[in-house]
Enzyme design. Structure first.
Site, PDB file in Angstrom:
ATOM      1  N   LYS A  23       0.851  -1.190   0.000  1.00  0.00           N
ATOM      2  CA  LYS A  23       0.000   0.000   0.000  1.00  0.00           C
ATOM      3  C   LYS A  23       0.890   1.245   0.000  1.00  0.00           C
ATOM      4  O   LYS A  23       1.755   1.400   0.861  1.00  0.00           O
ATOM      5  CB  LYS A  23      -0.866  -0.041   1.258  1.00  0.00           C
ATOM      6  CG  LYS A  23      -2.170   0.665   1.164  1.00  0.00           C
ATOM      7  CD  LYS A  23      -2.991   0.353   2.411  1.00  0.00           C
ATOM      8  CE  LYS A  23      -4.284   1.101   2.430  1.00  0.00           C
ATOM      9  NZ  LYS A  23      -4.948   0.983   3.726  1.00  0.00           N
TER      10      LYS A  23
HETATM   11  C1  E4P Z   1      -8.204   1.535   4.091  1.00  0.00           C
HETATM   12  O1  E4P Z   1      -7.492   1.209   3.191  1.00  0.00           O
HETATM   13  C2  E4P Z   1      -8.079   2.827   4.790  1.00  0.00           C
HETATM   14  O2  E4P Z   1      -6.850   2.904   5.393  1.00  0.00           O
HETATM   15  C3  E4P Z   1      -9.196   2.990   5.763  1.00  0.00           C
HETATM   16  O3  E4P Z   1     -10.394   2.542   5.173  1.00  0.00           O
HETATM   17  C4  E4P Z   1      -9.325   4.388   6.338  1.00  0.00           C
HETATM   18  O4  E4P Z   1     -10.500   4.451   7.084  1.00  0.00           O
HETATM   19  P1  E4P Z   1     -10.832   5.644   8.093  1.00  0.00           P
HETATM   20  O5  E4P Z   1     -11.084   6.879   7.310  1.00  0.00           O
HETATM   21  O6  E4P Z   1     -12.053   5.175   8.822  1.00  0.00           O
HETATM   22  O7  E4P Z   1      -9.628   5.783   8.990  1.00  0.00           O
END
Ligand code: E4P
Length: 216
Positions: free
Chosen positions: A87
């Site tokens: 990622k």
């Molecule tokens: C996933 O890839 C993201 O890191 C995550 O969904 C972020 O979510 P949040 O905005 O609830 O922290």
């Protein structure tokens, strides 16, 4: 549509896996910290533990923000397990890193996406997934689901292969809305997924069926 769970909590991952509908996992540095997983060795071991539970892609985020650092970290993460997806944030160095990692056959998830332009660059660089954060857009009075729809349309128009992974999902309705606009994947905590099951008429109907069956 694929369902990923957005957590580093092993119990929740097991519970979603037991449900039989889980296609993968996404994590981020905040989610790892929430579980108290700190230090490179522990973090990498935790990614392997997640991969051993789930049958599908597991996103592991790089911490470096420079090209060389992202490549080094991305290659090390990818070497941990074949299910790892690296990622990478959608910054200039990140786009270069996604291009390089993709050319090496390493799967990538372009994260922190808040605009169609960012998503277009991620796809051009060869990202496996792009992660628009819908909840965080909603938080600032901008329609997050609309961004997902816009990205889906652009990718379809040009037949781009990057999968749209709707992230930052806060509630069950977000899942339905993402399905309606054709997101390839949704990632969210366990509760919004379980929320899909809830309907009062199901509970009332089941109660009546069982009561009728048990009538003497
Ligand atoms: C996933 O890839 C993201 O890191 C995550 O969904 C972020 O979510 P949040 O905005 O609830 O922290």
């Amino acid at each position: 549509m694929k369902f990923f769970i957005d957590t580093a909590n092993l119990d929740q991952i097991r519970e979603a896996m037991d449900l039989g509908i889980l296609d993968g996992v996404t994590t981020n540095p905040s989610l790892m910290a929430k579980e108290g997983i700190r230090g490179e060795v522990n973090i990498r071991k935790h990614y392997v533990d997640i991969c051993n539970i789930v049958d599908g892609d597991v996103s592991a985020e790089v911490i470096a923000t420079d090209f060389e650092g992202m490549i080094r970290e991305g290659q090390a993460l990818a070497a941990l397990h074949p299910q790892i997806v690296v990622k990478v944030p959608v910054i200039k160095e990140g786009i270069k890193a996604i291009k390089y990692l993709s050319s090496q056959g390493i799967k990538t998830n372009c994260t922190l996406v808040f605009s169609a332009g960012q998503a277009l660059l991620a796809a051009k660089a060869g990202a496996t997934y792009v992660s628009p954060f819908i909840g965080r857009l909603d938080d600032i009075s901008t329609d997050g689901v609309e961004l997902v729809a816009q990205i889906v349309d652009i990718y379809r128009y040009y037949d781009l292969k990057t999968q749209v992974l709707a992230a930052s999902i806060r509630h069950t309705m977000h899942i339905i809305q993402c399905a309606e606009v054709g997101a390839d994947v949704v990632t969210c905590p366990l509760n919004p997924i379980l929320g899909l099951l809830k309907h009062p008429l199901t509970d009332i109907g089941l109660e009546k069926f069982l009561a009728d069956h048990n009538k003497k």
